[in-house]
Design an enzyme around this catalytic site. Structure first.
Site, PDB file in Angstrom:
ATOM      1  N   HIS A   1       0.797  -1.371  -0.031  1.00  0.00           N
ATOM      2  CA  HIS A   1       0.056   0.329   0.290  1.00  0.00           C
ATOM      3  C   HIS A   1       0.583   1.307   0.244  1.00  0.00           C
ATOM      4  O   HIS A   1       2.000   1.348   0.430  1.00  0.00           O
ATOM      5  CB  HIS A   1      -0.926   0.138   1.171  1.00  0.00           C
TER       6      HIS A   1
ATOM      7  N   ASP B   1      -8.158  -5.305  -0.060  1.00  0.00           N
ATOM      8  CA  ASP B   1      -8.115  -6.000  -0.352  1.00  0.00           C
ATOM      9  C   ASP B   1      -7.933  -8.013  -0.615  1.00  0.00           C
ATOM     10  O   ASP B   1      -8.564  -8.243  -1.407  1.00  0.00           O
ATOM     11  CB  ASP B   1      -7.812  -5.781  -2.181  1.00  0.00           C
TER      12      ASP B   1
HETATM   13  N1  ACO Z   1       3.830  -7.269  -4.641  1.00  0.00           N
HETATM   14  C1  ACO Z   1       5.325  -7.553  -5.114  1.00  0.00           C
HETATM   15  N2  ACO Z   1       6.519  -6.506  -5.044  1.00  0.00           N
HETATM   16  C2  ACO Z   1       5.692  -5.449  -4.395  1.00  0.00           C
HETATM   17  C3  ACO Z   1       4.755  -5.678  -4.081  1.00  0.00           C
HETATM   18  C4  ACO Z   1       3.420  -6.618  -4.530  1.00  0.00           C
HETATM   19  N3  ACO Z   1       2.125  -6.513  -4.022  1.00  0.00           N
HETATM   20  N4  ACO Z   1       3.847  -3.986  -3.767  1.00  0.00           N
HETATM   21  C5  ACO Z   1       4.909  -4.022  -3.718  1.00  0.00           C
HETATM   22  N5  ACO Z   1       5.889  -4.488  -4.005  1.00  0.00           N
HETATM   23  C6  ACO Z   1       7.707  -4.010  -4.100  1.00  0.00           C
HETATM   24  C7  ACO Z   1       7.659  -2.671  -5.591  1.00  0.00           C
HETATM   25  O1  ACO Z   1       7.912  -4.020  -6.313  1.00  0.00           O
HETATM   26  C8  ACO Z   1       8.568  -2.524  -5.059  1.00  0.00           C
HETATM   27  O2  ACO Z   1       9.600  -3.400  -5.152  1.00  0.00           O
HETATM   28  P1  ACO Z   1      11.414  -2.373  -5.386  1.00  0.00           P
HETATM   29  O3  ACO Z   1      11.773  -1.222  -4.152  1.00  0.00           O
HETATM   30  O4  ACO Z   1      12.678  -3.091  -5.527  1.00  0.00           O
HETATM   31  O5  ACO Z   1      11.564  -1.275  -6.802  1.00  0.00           O
HETATM   32  C9  ACO Z   1       8.458  -1.876  -3.275  1.00  0.00           C
HETATM   33  O6  ACO Z   1       7.584  -2.808  -3.194  1.00  0.00           O
HETATM   34  C10 ACO Z   1       7.883  -0.530  -3.655  1.00  0.00           C
HETATM   35  O7  ACO Z   1       6.708  -1.117  -4.272  1.00  0.00           O
HETATM   36  P2  ACO Z   1       5.480   0.886  -5.324  1.00  0.00           P
HETATM   37  O8  ACO Z   1       5.059  -0.432  -6.625  1.00  0.00           O
HETATM   38  O9  ACO Z   1       6.628   1.776  -5.046  1.00  0.00           O
HETATM   39  O10 ACO Z   1       4.723   1.247  -4.287  1.00  0.00           O
HETATM   40  P3  ACO Z   1       3.772   1.961  -5.090  1.00  0.00           P
HETATM   41  O11 ACO Z   1       3.232   2.671  -3.265  1.00  0.00           O
HETATM   42  O12 ACO Z   1       3.164   2.847  -5.845  1.00  0.00           O
HETATM   43  O13 ACO Z   1       2.124   1.230  -4.815  1.00  0.00           O
HETATM   44  C11 ACO Z   1       0.427   0.108  -4.804  1.00  0.00           C
HETATM   45  C12 ACO Z   1       1.309   0.560  -3.625  1.00  0.00           C
HETATM   46  C13 ACO Z   1      -0.156   0.187  -6.199  1.00  0.00           C
HETATM   47  C14 ACO Z   1      -0.755  -1.045  -4.012  1.00  0.00           C
HETATM   48  C15 ACO Z   1       1.214  -2.320  -4.924  1.00  0.00           C
HETATM   49  O14 ACO Z   1       1.478  -2.321  -3.404  1.00  0.00           O
HETATM   50  C16 ACO Z   1       0.485  -2.795  -5.444  1.00  0.00           C
HETATM   51  O15 ACO Z   1       0.275  -2.925  -7.337  1.00  0.00           O
HETATM   52  N6  ACO Z   1      -0.447  -3.776  -4.857  1.00  0.00           N
HETATM   53  C17 ACO Z   1      -0.965  -4.935  -5.249  1.00  0.00           C
HETATM   54  C18 ACO Z   1      -1.937  -3.948  -5.709  1.00  0.00           C
HETATM   55  C19 ACO Z   1      -2.712  -4.006  -4.527  1.00  0.00           C
HETATM   56  O16 ACO Z   1      -3.477  -4.890  -3.989  1.00  0.00           O
HETATM   57  N7  ACO Z   1      -3.799  -2.542  -5.013  1.00  0.00           N
HETATM   58  C20 ACO Z   1      -4.673  -2.345  -3.497  1.00  0.00           C
HETATM   59  C21 ACO Z   1      -4.336  -1.764  -2.816  1.00  0.00           C
HETATM   60  S1  ACO Z   1      -5.263  -0.731  -1.904  1.00  0.00           S
HETATM   61  C22 ACO Z   1      -6.168  -0.219  -2.359  1.00  0.00           C
HETATM   62  O17 ACO Z   1      -6.487   0.533  -3.414  1.00  0.00           O
HETATM   63  C23 ACO Z   1      -7.377  -0.480  -2.136  1.00  0.00           C
END
Ligand code: ACO
Length: 432
Positions: A308, A366
């Site tokens: 998140h 979620d």
């Molecule tokens: N699985 C694997 N790796 C992940 C995940 C994941 N679900 N989420 C983040 N990471 C990693 C990224 O690859 C990144 O790694 P790095 O530092 O080696 O490059 C690091 O964690 C930081 O992630 P970001 O993508 O930069 O974080 P951001 O804040 O932009 O994204 C998000 C947040 C979009 C929610 C992301 O965690 C994700 O895509 N999660 C899966 C989708 C999801 O569950 N969305 C619902 C969110 S809650 C809502 O909106 C109701």
């Protein structure tokens, strides 16, 4: 918001700026950069708004490090346990919990606006039956401006309130009808003797052929899911609603845009994606394979329902839902639901894994919600529609707050231009 002091910036070429610092009631202070361009000729650069507060708000507060979520100062766990969705909606809209009379009036007023203009059903009938319910919701909510156009003056407080009540009241009808249409069953009209969640379940599952009794356990569980999804401060869809609303567009157009924004799998679409992912994993022994894929930079796969932007700790909504999943599935005689087993094992292994620990990736709202909804008999395609239904309260409350904010301006970010410099037009015959 109070101005406490200021920060002084100095940079190469004699750049100097004095920027005020504002303090809220909770959370980090903010540096007010509105005068930065005038003082330095520079903009701030923040793709994804990771460090930008776009507005002031007194509705919802998140402490992402501590895993705390407050609506108007009340802990989400307490509201989920002691309140109900319409009372929480009142709280989010008006700022305080209602007294007995206010509560009854609010429930009455919402209940008596649940019917849709009869002509709206013909709009549904224009779509393909297999269309995604979110596509229908975007279209139908956007089209409400064409049905309720007589009170669309966004500067008029009464018109704003009429639109607010309409949106909250009619969203369950719209969502349930999107489902009914997809399965070829007749639309079921709202019933004023049923509660908000009960009414939605009834419109989803009843048919004109026989009496349908809503299971109170399911109604309670769904009501709790609605509470947990009601608002979440300036997330992507809420920011979309504010941005559209900032132009003076109709609230129906703004909420339709919010629904569109919510649909993406990185946002509300994740609840559907989680269940599809758990299906794909299939058995506990395949978890390591999927975790390895989630950690592989060359693989676009992400662990859905994990991570998140704001929470760097357990999402408190996921904690409530995890407990709720146990209770609801036990009541439904699905204690050994294989998806719940896989989800719990997946969570356990991920939380022990260095990749997820280092990046502070925890289950989000979620992760468990889809399992509960599926156990209740709600089809996967409806999960995000249900999220939209509940989040409508937050969207419309945030829109109202923005409309009253004297600092509100049309939302219009700037950019760092990296395209070609000005150049003369090249006639066709001279192009390579
Ligand atoms: N699985 C694997 N790796 C992940 C995940 C994941 N679900 N989420 C983040 N990471 C990693 C990224 O690859 C990144 O790694 P790095 O530092 O080696 O490059 C690091 O964690 C930081 O992630 P970001 O993508 O930069 O974080 P951001 O804040 O932009 O994204 C998000 C947040 C979009 C929610 C992301 O965690 C994700 O895509 N999660 C899966 C989708 C999801 O569950 N969305 C619902 C969110 S809650 C809502 O909106 C109701």
């Amino acid at each position: 918001m109070s101005e406490t002091n200021s920060v002084r910036l100095t940079g190469p070429g004699g750049i100097e700026a004095e920027l005020p610092i504002h303090e809220g009631t909770l959370g980090p202070r903010v540096m007010d950069v509105r005068r930065l361009y005038a003082q330095t000729g520079m903009f701030t650069y923040d793709p994804g708004f990771t460090a930008t507060a776009s507005c002031r708000s007194s509705i919802t507060y998140i402490d992402g490090d501590a895993g705390i979520l407050l609506y108007r100062g009340y802990r989400i766990e307490e509201l989920a346990e002691k309140s109900d969705f319409l009372e929480t909606a009142y709280l989010i809209l008006y700022g305080d919990l209602p007294n007995g009379a206010q509560r009854l009036k609010f429930i009455h007023d919402i209940t008596y606006h649940t019917m849709l203009h009869e002509q709206v059903q013909f709009l549904f009938r224009g779509f393909r039956r297999d269309a995604h319910p979110m596509a229908l919701m975007i279209a139908v909510v956007g089209a409400l401006s064409a049905f309720y156009y007589e009170d669309l003056d966004v500067e008029d407080p009464h018109h704003r309130m009429v639109a607010t009540y309409r949106m909250i009241a009619k969203m369950p009808t719209i969502a349930a009808w999107a489902y009914k249409y997809s399965i070829g069953q007749p639309f079921v009209y709202p019933r004023n003797d049923l509660g908000y969640a009960e009414n939605f379940i009834h419109m989803m599952f009843a048919t004109p052929c026989e009496e349908y009794r809503v299971d109170p356990v399911l109604a309670k569980a769904l009501d709790r899911i609605f509470i947990l999804h009601a608002d979440h401060e300036q997330n992507a869809s809420t920011s979309t609603v504010r941005l559209v609303g900032s132009t003076g567009a109709s609230p129906y157009a703004a909420i339709a845009a919010g629904i569109a924004s919510l649909w993406g799998p990185a946002h509300g679409g994740a609840n559907e994606a989680v269940v599809l992912m758990l299906d794909e994993i299939g058995t506990v022994d395949r978890i390591p394979e999927f975790l390895a894929r989630a950690k592989d930079r060359n693989d676009p796969f992400r662990l859905m329902g994990f991570g998140h932007r704001v929470y760097k700790n357990y999402d408190p909504r996921a904690a409530v839902l995890k407990q709720s999943a146990d209770e609801v599935l036990a009541t439904l005689g699905q204690k050994n639901n294989p998806k719940l087993q896989i989800a719990k094992e997946l969570e356990k292994i991920a939380l022990e894994d260095e990749y997820f620990r280092e990046r502070k990736l925890f289950p989000n709202v979620d992760f468990y919600s889809g399992i509960i909804l599926e156990a209740m008999g709600i089809p996967t395609k409806m999960f995000t529609a249900i999220f939209a239904l509940a989040r409508t309260v937050g969207w419309i409350a945030q829109w109202n707050e923005m409309m009253l904010d004297p600092e509100q301006k049309i939302g219009r970010p700037r950019q760092l231009y990296v395209g070609p410099k000005e150049r003369p037009f090249v006639p066709l015959e001279q192009r390579p």
